[in-house]
Scaffold this motif. Structure first.
Motif, PDB file in Angstrom:
ATOM      1  N   TYR A  98      -7.005  43.809  18.398  1.00 21.67           N
ATOM      2  CA  TYR A  98      -6.937  42.905  17.255  1.00 21.67           C
ATOM      3  C   TYR A  98      -6.469  43.658  16.012  1.00 21.67           C
ATOM      4  N   ALA A 169     -11.193  47.365  22.322  1.00 20.95           N
ATOM      5  CA  ALA A 169     -11.094  46.537  21.110  1.00 20.95           C
ATOM      6  C   ALA A 169     -12.266  46.762  20.158  1.00 20.95           C
ATOM      7  N   TRP A 170     -12.778  47.997  20.111  1.00 23.16           N
ATOM      8  CA  TRP A 170     -13.829  48.311  19.129  1.00 23.16           C
ATOM      9  C   TRP A 170     -13.205  48.328  17.734  1.00 23.16           C
ATOM     10  N   ASP A 171     -13.844  47.644  16.822  1.00 20.99           N
ATOM     11  CA  ASP A 171     -13.290  47.515  15.477  1.00 20.99           C
ATOM     12  C   ASP A 171     -13.019  48.890  14.854  1.00 20.99           C
TER      13      ASP A 171
ATOM     14  N   LYS B  69     -10.227  34.786  16.858  1.00 19.00           N
ATOM     15  CA  LYS B  69     -10.499  35.332  18.193  1.00 19.00           C
ATOM     16  C   LYS B  69     -10.910  34.211  19.141  1.00 19.00           C
ATOM     17  N   VAL B  70     -10.330  34.250  20.330  1.00 20.12           N
ATOM     18  CA  VAL B  70     -10.728  33.362  21.433  1.00 20.12           C
ATOM     19  C   VAL B  70     -11.033  34.292  22.602  1.00 20.12           C
ATOM     20  N   ILE B  71     -12.301  34.456  22.919  1.00 19.13           N
ATOM     21  CA  ILE B  71     -12.705  35.432  23.934  1.00 19.13           C
ATOM     22  C   ILE B  71     -13.349  34.689  25.099  1.00 19.13           C
ATOM     23  N   LEU B  94     -14.932  40.354  30.166  1.00  9.33           N
ATOM     24  CA  LEU B  94     -14.352  39.663  29.013  1.00  9.33           C
ATOM     25  C   LEU B  94     -12.841  39.855  28.949  1.00  9.33           C
ATOM     26  N   PRO B  96      -9.313  38.109  26.456  1.00  7.17           N
ATOM     27  CA  PRO B  96      -9.005  37.240  25.330  1.00  7.17           C
ATOM     28  C   PRO B  96      -7.842  36.296  25.575  1.00  7.17           C
ATOM     29  N   TYR B  98      -5.434  33.528  22.717  1.00  2.00           N
ATOM     30  CA  TYR B  98      -5.060  33.435  21.304  1.00  2.00           C
ATOM     31  C   TYR B  98      -5.227  32.002  20.812  1.00  2.00           C
ATOM     32  N   ASP B 100      -2.763  30.563  19.773  1.00  2.00           N
ATOM     33  CA  ASP B 100      -1.548  30.008  20.395  1.00  2.00           C
ATOM     34  C   ASP B 100      -1.797  29.465  21.798  1.00  2.00           C
ATOM     35  N   ARG B 132     -21.949  40.617  13.581  1.00  2.00           N
ATOM     36  CA  ARG B 132     -21.612  42.004  13.903  1.00  2.00           C
ATOM     37  C   ARG B 132     -22.883  42.702  14.371  1.00  2.00           C
ATOM     38  N   ARG B 133     -22.812  43.279  15.565  1.00  2.00           N
ATOM     39  CA  ARG B 133     -23.976  43.942  16.172  1.00  2.00           C
ATOM     40  C   ARG B 133     -25.213  43.042  16.063  1.00  2.00           C
ATOM     41  N   TYR B 221     -23.321  40.136  22.700  1.00  2.00           N
ATOM     42  CA  TYR B 221     -22.657  41.254  23.396  1.00  2.00           C
ATOM     43  C   TYR B 221     -21.309  41.573  22.754  1.00  2.00           C
ATOM     44  N   THR B 224     -21.116  43.480  19.488  1.00  2.00           N
ATOM     45  CA  THR B 224     -21.361  44.925  19.517  1.00  2.00           C
ATOM     46  C   THR B 224     -20.075  45.701  19.223  1.00  2.00           C
ATOM     47  N   PHE B 225     -18.945  45.194  19.752  1.00  2.00           N
ATOM     48  CA  PHE B 225     -17.710  45.978  19.570  1.00  2.00           C
ATOM     49  C   PHE B 225     -16.715  45.359  18.609  1.00  2.00           C
ATOM     50  N   THR B 226     -16.788  44.021  18.416  1.00  2.00           N
ATOM     51  CA  THR B 226     -15.868  43.424  17.444  1.00  2.00           C
ATOM     52  C   THR B 226     -16.542  42.267  16.724  1.00  2.00           C
ATOM     53  N   VAL B 227     -16.258  42.164  15.443  1.00  2.00           N
ATOM     54  CA  VAL B 227     -16.864  41.124  14.616  1.00  2.00           C
ATOM     55  C   VAL B 227     -16.385  39.748  15.075  1.00  2.00           C
ATOM     56  N   ARG B 229     -16.130  35.760  13.694  1.00  2.00           N
ATOM     57  CA  ARG B 229     -16.093  35.081  12.401  1.00  2.00           C
ATOM     58  C   ARG B 229     -16.212  33.568  12.599  1.00  2.00           C
TER      59      ARG B 229
END
Lengths: 277, 277
Positions: A98, A169-171, B69-71, B94, B96, B98, B100, B132-133, B221, B224-227, B229
């Motif tokens: 990202y 994809a760690w921020d 983000k669409v995960i 996991l 992702p 888009y 799109d 986040r986390r 989960y 932990t690695f990406t925010v 929103r």
């Protein structure tokens, strides 16, 4: 031409898109290179945008803070394919990051203590025109330029499941920059030296001429299933020499300095911080 | 509460964020639900935004046209894990998509002729506060609501490499909607029937109570690695009954009608178009 997003030390809160003229960065009319490219102010193969005054002491930061897509290719150099025990692929192995994943060329790479952080020096290509179901020629014409990336990978999370995404994809862990160089100045297909050093010790060295799928191949292939837009970034894969496949495995430690260099473009220099937060 | 992005037949070029009151959609002060949520006009657990006039004949479209983000989670129902020959996972798998990739609840799903297109009925969760986390409690409090998705997959491209991404992120192929229902009205952990029909024939049926990792687990989960929103979307995985694992394999044909339903939320009804373009 060499483009960047820079900080003016006299106005540190106001980044600027900039172009290098001689030894000096000059301001362009946008807050960063992502904004300049997405507004149409800078187009692949197009004219140089209006150039403003010089910025004394300009410091390049993450050139592209807001791509809509950051897509990476794995297993794309012959020796790296060999070290992972796999065969030469028929199709590129793709996974995404990202905009949030990116950091600047001198930023710290911050991860939690205890993770298995590994380096992956990469050539990155920046899209400079929309691409959908593009031919190779159309993709070549849409290359805005090339930059340097390190696809820093959290190997224990990458291995948790079949899909690498959660290790990739760690921020704020993928350094990008320091500059975007237009294709009239660098030709990765002709061979640019790519290397990575950890605390001064060279751990990766190869030539971009040995990529299985080159940058233009990747843009055309990706555009078959999803549109690429100006300012999007594609990472082309890493050569052999990663830490995970060494015996014993070698992971990045708190305080390690990782330098990532592509000939004719520049060098990233990032310190790893493994914190508990 | 039930939220959507709707088309007013009297002003078809101007979508509106809307809320259902009785049987009638009422306008909210934004062009779509993504805009309403990202502007802070609608927050998980927050008050109902100011409600405007009724929209006669309102038609729900893609509720969330612009998530950052669409995960998606794969391998998350016991019977689907079994049909792919795998063991119950310790960690969510996991990958992702888009913004799109998404289309609306009644849009055609258009793909090139010749691809192996398959269905995957899924419950989706919509984020309504930054994460986040996050702990499980924090993640639960950040759920704006639930909606329905079909993770339409291009199996031949998914199988080309180790990474599923290139089979999962074809533009405009993942139907989403028709409404976002707040968690006070539906509780997936208590069990909502989820099903998929192809030309009226039921091909998938399960309960969301059998998810290995529930929606709240997944938000915590991922954070932990990406925010995450407001307005981001997480697809929770599909039950057994996909076409790829049947003997013989069953792929979608041009003109097929796919209906995807989650109890208490609604139904997607999409026609597949396999064209040469």
């Amino acid at each position: 031409m060499r483009f960047a997003t820079v900080i003016d030390p006299a106005q540190p809160d106001r980044p600027r898109a900039a172009v290098l003229q001689g030894e000096t960065w000059h301001a362009l009319g946008a807050g960063d290179l992502s904004a300049l490219v997405t507004s149409g102010g800078l187009v692949a193969g197009g004219p140089t945008p209006p150039v403003g005054g010089p910025i004394a002491g300009a410091v390049p930061v993450n050139p592209l803070p807001s791509p809509t897509k950051v897509i990476c290719c794995g297993l794309n150099y012959g020796d790296h394919i060999a070290e992972t025990g796999r065969e030469r692929p028929r199709f590129p192995t793709l996974f995404p990051k990202y905009a949030d994943t990116l950091v600047g060329p001198t930023d710290d790479v911050v991860l939690p203590a205890g993770v298995e952080a590994d380096w992956e020096a990469e050539l990155a290509v920046v899209v400079g025109a929309p691409l959908r179901r593009a031919s190779r020629d159309e993709a070549a014409a849409a290359v805005l330029g090339y930059t340097v990336a390190n696809d820093v990978s959290v190997r224990d999370w990458q291995r948790r499941t079949l899909e690498w995404f959660q290790g990739k994809a760690w921020d704020a862990t993928t350094p990008l920059g320091p500059v975007v160089v237009t294709p009239d100045e660098v030709d990765p297909a002709a061979g640019l030296a790519i290397s990575c050093r950890v605390n001064g010790v060279e751990v990766q060295r190869d030539s971009t001429a040995t990529l299985v799928f080159d940058a233009v191949d990747l843009l055309a292939y990706i555009s078959t299933f999803t549109v690429l837009r100006p300012g999007d970034v594609v990472l082309t894969g890493t050569p052999g020499g990663i830490g995970m496949t060494r015996d014993p495995a070698w992971y990045l430690a708190d305080g390690d300095v990782v330098e990532t260099e592509v000939e004719g473009i520049g060098t990233l220099r990032n310190t790893v911080r493994l914190t508990d937060s």
